[in-house]
Design a protein around this motif. Structure first.
Motif, PDB file in Angstrom:
ATOM      1  N   ASP A 237      -1.604   8.766  -5.474  1.00  0.00           N
ATOM      2  CA  ASP A 237      -2.452   9.598  -4.612  1.00  0.00           C
ATOM      3  C   ASP A 237      -1.953  11.032  -4.486  1.00  0.00           C
ATOM      4  O   ASP A 237      -2.194  11.687  -3.472  1.00  0.00           O
ATOM      5  CB  ASP A 237      -2.609   8.968  -3.208  1.00  0.00           C
ATOM      6  CG  ASP A 237      -3.124   7.547  -3.272  1.00  0.00           C
ATOM      7  OD1 ASP A 237      -4.034   7.297  -4.072  1.00  0.00           O
ATOM      8  OD2 ASP A 237      -2.602   6.686  -2.547  1.00  0.00           O
TER       9      ASP A 237
ATOM     10  N   VAL B 142       0.841  -1.193   0.000  1.00  0.00           N
ATOM     11  CA  VAL B 142       0.000   0.000   0.000  1.00  0.00           C
ATOM     12  C   VAL B 142       0.869   1.233   0.000  1.00  0.00           C
ATOM     13  O   VAL B 142       0.400   2.327   0.186  1.00  0.00           O
ATOM     14  CB  VAL B 142      -0.947   0.033   1.229  1.00  0.00           C
ATOM     15  CG1 VAL B 142      -1.924  -1.099   1.145  1.00  0.00           C
ATOM     16  CG2 VAL B 142      -0.158  -0.013   2.532  1.00  0.00           C
TER      17      VAL B 142
ATOM     18  N   TYR C 185     -11.986   7.884  -2.313  1.00  0.00           N
ATOM     19  CA  TYR C 185     -11.193   8.043  -1.101  1.00  0.00           C
ATOM     20  C   TYR C 185     -12.140   8.174   0.094  1.00  0.00           C
ATOM     21  O   TYR C 185     -13.248   8.707  -0.023  1.00  0.00           O
ATOM     22  CB  TYR C 185     -10.310   9.288  -1.186  1.00  0.00           C
ATOM     23  CG  TYR C 185      -9.166   9.150  -2.144  1.00  0.00           C
ATOM     24  CD1 TYR C 185      -8.034   8.406  -1.828  1.00  0.00           C
ATOM     25  CD2 TYR C 185      -9.208   9.762  -3.399  1.00  0.00           C
ATOM     26  CE1 TYR C 185      -6.986   8.276  -2.712  1.00  0.00           C
ATOM     27  CE2 TYR C 185      -8.163   9.638  -4.296  1.00  0.00           C
ATOM     28  CZ  TYR C 185      -7.051   8.892  -3.948  1.00  0.00           C
ATOM     29  OH  TYR C 185      -6.013   8.758  -4.838  1.00  0.00           O
TER      30      TYR C 185
ATOM     31  N   LYS D 288      -8.464   7.191  -7.042  1.00  0.00           N
ATOM     32  CA  LYS D 288      -9.881   7.117  -6.674  1.00  0.00           C
ATOM     33  C   LYS D 288     -10.502   8.491  -6.861  1.00  0.00           C
ATOM     34  O   LYS D 288      -9.806   9.480  -7.063  1.00  0.00           O
ATOM     35  CB  LYS D 288     -10.042   6.683  -5.212  1.00  0.00           C
ATOM     36  CG  LYS D 288      -9.357   5.372  -4.833  1.00  0.00           C
ATOM     37  CD  LYS D 288      -9.441   5.143  -3.325  1.00  0.00           C
ATOM     38  CE  LYS D 288      -8.631   3.919  -2.902  1.00  0.00           C
ATOM     39  NZ  LYS D 288      -9.274   2.679  -3.364  1.00  0.00           N
TER      40      LYS D 288
ATOM     41  N   LEU E 265      -3.078   5.839   1.187  1.00  0.00           N
ATOM     42  CA  LEU E 265      -4.443   5.990   0.677  1.00  0.00           C
ATOM     43  C   LEU E 265      -5.078   7.323   1.060  1.00  0.00           C
ATOM     44  O   LEU E 265      -6.301   7.448   1.065  1.00  0.00           O
ATOM     45  CB  LEU E 265      -5.335   4.837   1.148  1.00  0.00           C
ATOM     46  CG  LEU E 265      -5.029   3.455   0.556  1.00  0.00           C
ATOM     47  CD1 LEU E 265      -6.069   2.447   0.991  1.00  0.00           C
ATOM     48  CD2 LEU E 265      -4.947   3.512  -0.963  1.00  0.00           C
TER      49      LEU E 265
ATOM     50  N   GLU F 209     -12.006   0.020   2.147  1.00  0.00           N
ATOM     51  CA  GLU F 209     -11.357   1.283   1.807  1.00  0.00           C
ATOM     52  C   GLU F 209     -10.328   1.069   0.699  1.00  0.00           C
ATOM     53  O   GLU F 209     -10.206   1.883  -0.219  1.00  0.00           O
ATOM     54  CB  GLU F 209     -10.675   1.900   3.030  1.00  0.00           C
ATOM     55  CG  GLU F 209      -9.978   3.226   2.720  1.00  0.00           C
ATOM     56  CD  GLU F 209      -9.246   3.812   3.919  1.00  0.00           C
ATOM     57  OE1 GLU F 209      -8.513   4.804   3.718  1.00  0.00           O
ATOM     58  OE2 GLU F 209      -9.377   3.273   5.030  1.00  0.00           O
ATOM     59  N   PHE F 210      -9.601  -0.018   0.777  1.00  0.00           N
ATOM     60  CA  PHE F 210      -8.576  -0.307  -0.228  1.00  0.00           C
ATOM     61  C   PHE F 210      -9.190  -0.485  -1.612  1.00  0.00           C
ATOM     62  O   PHE F 210      -8.638  -0.048  -2.613  1.00  0.00           O
ATOM     63  CB  PHE F 210      -7.812  -1.566   0.183  1.00  0.00           C
ATOM     64  CG  PHE F 210      -6.604  -1.857  -0.668  1.00  0.00           C
ATOM     65  CD1 PHE F 210      -5.429  -1.153  -0.494  1.00  0.00           C
ATOM     66  CD2 PHE F 210      -6.647  -2.839  -1.636  1.00  0.00           C
ATOM     67  CE1 PHE F 210      -4.311  -1.409  -1.277  1.00  0.00           C
ATOM     68  CE2 PHE F 210      -5.536  -3.110  -2.418  1.00  0.00           C
ATOM     69  CZ  PHE F 210      -4.376  -2.396  -2.242  1.00  0.00           C
TER      70      PHE F 210
END
Length: 359
Positions: A277, A37, A102, A354, A241, A96-97
């Motif tokens: 991100d 991640v 987001y 996202k 994230l 969430e992943f």
């Protein structure tokens, strides 16, 4: 030696930290069903000297007591270990992943606003830079708009988001503090939707000019890529994230105005950073216009007008817009209020994975 484990359902990431080897990158160990991640080391290209890296835009007299000062002596002192003290990060859950959006938190985000070459600074003899007389108004409008949307200052004990007239060492200490010492995903707490780093200064594409310090002859630069690298999640696991937003205005020095009436727009190449991100919105054209009330920064005015409109939508419980639509609206507003016939629209580079809805 300690370990940080980020769980995603049955899959995990182990990050091995050797405290005796400060300054070296973390070592990531992956098993057969482990999932990354975090990004690896920096993959951003760089230009040096006059070329710059990606993009940026803005300009800069008595100190405003409402703005926060960073004292030279404080930042000169050896920094304590800037590693995030909140090592036991909350689990990142599978929903969430895998979510197309987001995670939206009750707290919209932390915001830092840097404004150089403004009130409180006077050019010395031989310096071709001038104090940006309009910058205080830009900061006041911008901070008010960000707070109305729910953004909070980096330091909860201080009311201001604004940091003024920073030397290179002060600037570096500030972005490292914002990147490494803040827990954006507190365990048992609400956390923050995103982090916003806003810069207004002289400079050029990818290079942000800071104030001279000591015996320095020239005003030094900070590279945009170094700021963004500090916010990579391997340096602060709570940023995994979490969208990292950078709005950077680097105004050309006076006498280096390339985007005036009747000029032909220069074609430039923009490189999209590979870090996940990140979103960067930059302007490096001259967009200051004299008027009856003084000078107006049209880049900041376009941003503030759209943020104020979003704040009204929020108060009226209307649906929020995704961040890309917000930036399109800002560009449209910028085009409408810009008095010149030729202009460069601010540039967006994004590696968001996202949809980002702020509230």
């Amino acid at each position: 030696m300690s370990f940080l484990q980020v769980k995603i359902n049955q899959k995990s990431v182990l990050v091995k930290r050797d405290r005796s080897m400060s300054g070296k990158q973390e070592e990531t160990t992956r098993g057969g069903d482990e999932v990354d991640v975090q990004n690896g080391g920096s993959q951003m290209d760089s230009k040096h000297a006059k070329g710059g890296y990606d993009q940026a835009d803005t300009l800069g007299q008595q100190e405003d007591p409402s703005s926060k000062e960073i004292h030279q002596q404080d930042l000169k002192q050896p920094q304590k270990d800037l590693k995030n003290p909140n090592i036991d990060m909350e689990d990142i859950r599978e929903e969430e992943f895998n979510s197309p959006r987001y995670k939206t938190c009750g707290n919209v985000g932390k915001a830092v606003v840097v404004s150089n070459f403004m009130e409180g600074w006077k050019a010395k003899q031989g310096d071709n830079l001038v104090a940006r007389s309009y910058a205080k108004n830009d900061c006041d409008m911008l901070e008010k708009s960000l707070k109305s949307l729910g953004f909070q200052p980096m330091d909860e004990n201080e009311g201001s988001m604004v940091y003024k007239n920073l030397t290179k060492s002060q600037f570096e200490a500030l972005y490292k503090k914002a990147a490494k010492e803040t827990n954006y995903r507190p365990k048992g707490g609400e956390g923050y939707t995103c982090v916003l780093f806003f810069v207004m200064s002289y400079g050029t594409s990818g290079l942000i000019q800071c104030h001279k310090e000591g015996e320095e002859i020239q005003h030094p630069y900070v590279e945009q890529k170094h700021i963004q690298e500090a916010f990579q999640p391997q340096h602060n696991p709570s940023l995994a994230l979490k969208p990292k937003l950078f709005i950077i205005q680097t105004i050309p020095e006076p006498g280096n105005v390339r985007d005036a009436v009747g000029t032909t727009e220069e074609k430039t190449t923009r490189r999209i950073s590979r870090e996940t991100d990140f979103l960067t919105y930059t302007s490096d054209s001259y967009c200051i216009q004299s008027c009856d009330d003084g000078e107006v920064n049209y880049f900041i005015k376009a941003i503030v007008d759209v943020l104020n409109s979003l704040a009204k939508d929020k108060q009226n419980n209307e649906s929020a817009m995704e961040i890309q639509r917000v930036l399109i609206r800002i560009n449209k507003k910028f085009k409408e209020i810009r008095p010149y016939n030729s202009f460069k629209i601010p540039c967006v580079t994004s590696s968001l994975t996202k949809q980002l809805i702020l509230f």
